[in-house]
Scaffold this active site. Structure first.
Site, PDB file in Angstrom:
ATOM      1  N   HIS A 223       0.795  -1.231   0.000  1.00 55.11           N
ATOM      2  CA  HIS A 223       0.000   0.000   0.000  1.00 55.11           C
ATOM      3  C   HIS A 223       0.824   1.274   0.000  1.00 55.11           C
ATOM      4  CE1 HIS A 223       0.994  -0.049   4.257  1.00 55.11           C
ATOM      5  NE2 HIS A 223       0.717   1.236   4.252  1.00 55.11           N
TER       6      HIS A 223
HETATM    7  C1  UD1 Z   1      -2.370   4.983   6.039  1.00 54.16           C
HETATM    8  C2  UD1 Z   1      -1.182   5.363   6.910  1.00 54.16           C
HETATM    9  C3  UD1 Z   1      -0.129   4.280   6.872  1.00 54.16           C
HETATM   10  C4  UD1 Z   1      -0.716   2.933   7.177  1.00 54.16           C
HETATM   11  C5  UD1 Z   1      -1.881   2.656   6.238  1.00 54.16           C
HETATM   12  C6  UD1 Z   1      -2.504   1.296   6.534  1.00 54.16           C
HETATM   13  C7  UD1 Z   1      -0.638   7.767   7.106  1.00 54.16           C
HETATM   14  C8  UD1 Z   1       0.316   8.812   6.667  1.00 54.16           C
HETATM   15  N1  UD1 Z   1      -0.526   6.595   6.457  1.00 54.16           N
HETATM   16  O1  UD1 Z   1      -1.981   5.019   4.678  1.00 54.16           O
HETATM   17  O2  UD1 Z   1       0.881   4.579   7.843  1.00 54.16           O
HETATM   18  O3  UD1 Z   1       0.273   1.916   7.068  1.00 54.16           O
HETATM   19  O4  UD1 Z   1      -2.847   3.691   6.397  1.00 54.16           O
HETATM   20  O5  UD1 Z   1      -3.722   1.066   5.993  1.00 54.16           O
HETATM   21  O6  UD1 Z   1      -1.447   8.012   7.980  1.00 54.16           O
HETATM   22  N2  UD1 Z   1      -9.329   4.914   1.379  1.00 54.16           N
HETATM   23  C9  UD1 Z   1     -10.499   4.244   1.213  1.00 54.16           C
HETATM   24  N3  UD1 Z   1     -11.139   3.783   2.326  1.00 54.16           N
HETATM   25  C10 UD1 Z   1     -10.648   3.986   3.577  1.00 54.16           C
HETATM   26  C11 UD1 Z   1      -9.441   4.673   3.730  1.00 54.16           C
HETATM   27  C12 UD1 Z   1      -8.783   5.123   2.612  1.00 54.16           C
HETATM   28  O7  UD1 Z   1     -10.970   4.051   0.113  1.00 54.16           O
HETATM   29  O8  UD1 Z   1     -11.283   3.568   4.557  1.00 54.16           O
HETATM   30  C13 UD1 Z   1      -8.606   5.435   0.203  1.00 54.16           C
HETATM   31  C14 UD1 Z   1      -8.473   6.943   0.306  1.00 54.16           C
HETATM   32  O9  UD1 Z   1      -9.513   7.580  -0.315  1.00 54.16           O
HETATM   33  C15 UD1 Z   1      -7.129   7.200  -0.323  1.00 54.16           C
HETATM   34  C16 UD1 Z   1      -6.360   5.929  -0.153  1.00 54.16           C
HETATM   35  O10 UD1 Z   1      -7.296   4.915   0.222  1.00 54.16           O
HETATM   36  O11 UD1 Z   1      -7.269   7.424  -1.694  1.00 54.16           O
HETATM   37  C17 UD1 Z   1      -5.248   6.051   0.869  1.00 54.16           C
HETATM   38  O12 UD1 Z   1      -5.730   6.371   2.164  1.00 54.16           O
HETATM   39  P1  UD1 Z   1      -4.887   7.313   3.161  1.00 54.16           P
HETATM   40  O13 UD1 Z   1      -5.664   7.490   4.386  1.00 54.16           O
HETATM   41  O14 UD1 Z   1      -4.406   8.507   2.437  1.00 54.16           O
HETATM   42  O15 UD1 Z   1      -3.541   6.560   3.527  1.00 54.16           O
HETATM   43  P2  UD1 Z   1      -3.088   5.049   3.519  1.00 54.16           P
HETATM   44  O16 UD1 Z   1      -2.366   4.795   2.242  1.00 54.16           O
HETATM   45  O17 UD1 Z   1      -4.213   4.139   3.877  1.00 54.16           O
END
Ligand code: UD1
Length: 385
Positions: A223
């Site tokens: 991820h």
């Molecule tokens: C976050 C954490 C990371 C952790 C990871 C585990 C930070 C900086 N990063 O990264 O340390 O290892 O989570 O999962 O806090 N999204 C969804 N549904 C959700 C959550 C996110 O669809 O419930 C999508 C968001 O819209 C976004 C992407 O996933 O486009 C990434 O989510 P984001 O919260 O930015 O960070 P992670 O990559 O999950």
């Protein structure tokens, strides 16, 4: 004493669950009760990324949800600070407790200190040395500001010492995530792999793949932006999996929302979905992931938490990163993991090695399932100097 603890994203949930249990146990046995308020920033909002963990790990519903959702880092941090400040002014806690390294811990530690509230960081002192990693920035800020820094291993305590943090602020309490692993090991072993595939597959491949035998499948999670946000990095990894892992053994890939979006954007999703020996699963619950980890022949991952769990379970782990904030999990320190970056040559060599390796579980000092109680005790006994 009033404590506000904060969670934001998936890896926080397994760290807060034992802390809340420790507070409950303390309150059952002591007149001097701890009042606890759980705040969820709302960074992870999907049922699969959040709610499932609350249910399985028996975390009570958050008392307050800041509803921050996704967005750029500045948006997430800024919006969390604005909302969290209101919570602090209204509730006036004695302590704010933050866990791990996600955006919530940066936002909430800064807000706590601006409001002159004591802050405790559980899982302090981890350092990758890689400032391009958003989590490293979060760790540095939270550790610089916290009044009490609770470390998972002695290397982390040493890191803090080198940075000039006074000794009296740093306490080595062990790895709180292992409390959750120990609390759930038995429950996880009762789940069948067939059930996991049936309930979580994104397509129909599970129907035709046949029986998945323990110790004869590979497991992957990816991820990190550095692995999934660029086609020239992600595509060769996918090619290696399809061309070299899948002919050897079935590959179970639990796919993070960010990664799924990227596979789609780069035109790779269809090929991944249609391969007959590749099982693409939705993000899994804690118990399901633990079960797969207990039985996988090898894990390929860029997650920090999985590296730690592999060490305790002895699962050979290829870490698709160039560095780690968790050196204690590496082979050279007795752990089960090896850094392979995103070099296909290294991934290949280490994959061939890993499939031959026996399981050798190791238990670093104080990764004993009792960390949460030690953390709470340090908070209660804290005396400012
Ligand atoms: C976050 C954490 C990371 C952790 C990871 C585990 C930070 C900086 N990063 O990264 O340390 O290892 O989570 O999962 O806090 N999204 C969804 N549904 C959700 C959550 C996110 O669809 O419930 C999508 C968001 O819209 C976004 C992407 O996933 O486009 C990434 O989510 P984001 O919260 O930015 O960070 P992670 O990559 O999950």
């Amino acid at each position: 004493m009033k404590i506000i603890s904060v969670v934001g994203a998936r890896p926080n949930f397994m760290k807060i669950a034992p802390f809340i249990k420790a507070i409950k146990k303390h309150n059952e046995n002591n007149g001097n009760k701890v009042e606890h308020i759980l705040v969820h920033t709302g960074q992870h909002y999907d049922d699969r990324m959040s709610r499932a963990f609350f249910e399985q790990l028996e975390i009570p519903d958050a008392d307050i949800n800041l509803g921050v959702g996704s967005g750029s880092h500045a948006e997430q941090v800024g919006n969390t600070m604005i909302e969290f400040e209101k919570v602090l002014r209204e509730n006036k806690p004695d302590w704010v407790v933050v866990v791990g390294d996600v955006n919530a811990i940066l936002a909430c530690s800064v807000t706590a200190k601006k409001e002159n509230i004591l802050c405790c960081h559980i899982e302090a002192g981890l350092r990758s040395g890689d400032m391009a990693m958003p989590e490293e920035v979060n760790r540095l800020v939270a550790d610089r500001l916290s009044d009490l820094l609770l470390t998972p291993d002695r290397m982390s305590s040493e890191n803090l010492k080198k940075e000039g943090v006074p000794d009296n602020k740093v306490k080595f309490t062990g790895n709180i995530m292992i409390d959750t692993l120990e609390n759930n090991r038995e429950k996880a072993s009762e789940i069948s792999i067939e059930e996991i595939l049936r309930d979580n597959s994104v397509n129909e491949t599970w129907k035709s793949i046949g029986k998945i035998t323990p110790d004869k499948f590979a497991l992957m999670t990816l991820h990190r932006p550095s692995n999934v946000d660029r086609k020239e990095i992600l595509e060769p990894i996918v090619r290696f999996m399809i061309d070299e892992v899948c002919p050897e053994m079935p590959l179970i890939w639990t796919v993070h929302p960010r990664t799924r979006k990227m596979l789609d954007n780069f035109g790779l999703l269809e090929e991944v979905m249609s391969h007959k020996n590749l099982l693409l699963l939705e993000p899994l619950g804690y118990l399901e992931m633990l079960k797969l980890n207990m039985q996988a022949r090898v894990i390929l991952t860029d997650s920090g938490g999985l590296q730690e769990e592999c060490t305790v379970l002895g699962t050979p782990c290829l870490t698709l990163r160039w560095n780690t904030e968790r050196p204690i999990t590496l082979r050279e320190h007795g752990g089960a993991s090896v850094l392979v970056g995103n070099s296909i040559k290294t991934i290949r060599e280490e994959f061939l090695e890993a499939v031959k390796k026996p399981r050798i579980p190791i238990r670093p000092e104080l990764w004993d399932g009792k960390t949460a109680e030690r953390c709470l005790k340090e908070i209660i006994d804290y005396k400012a100097i």
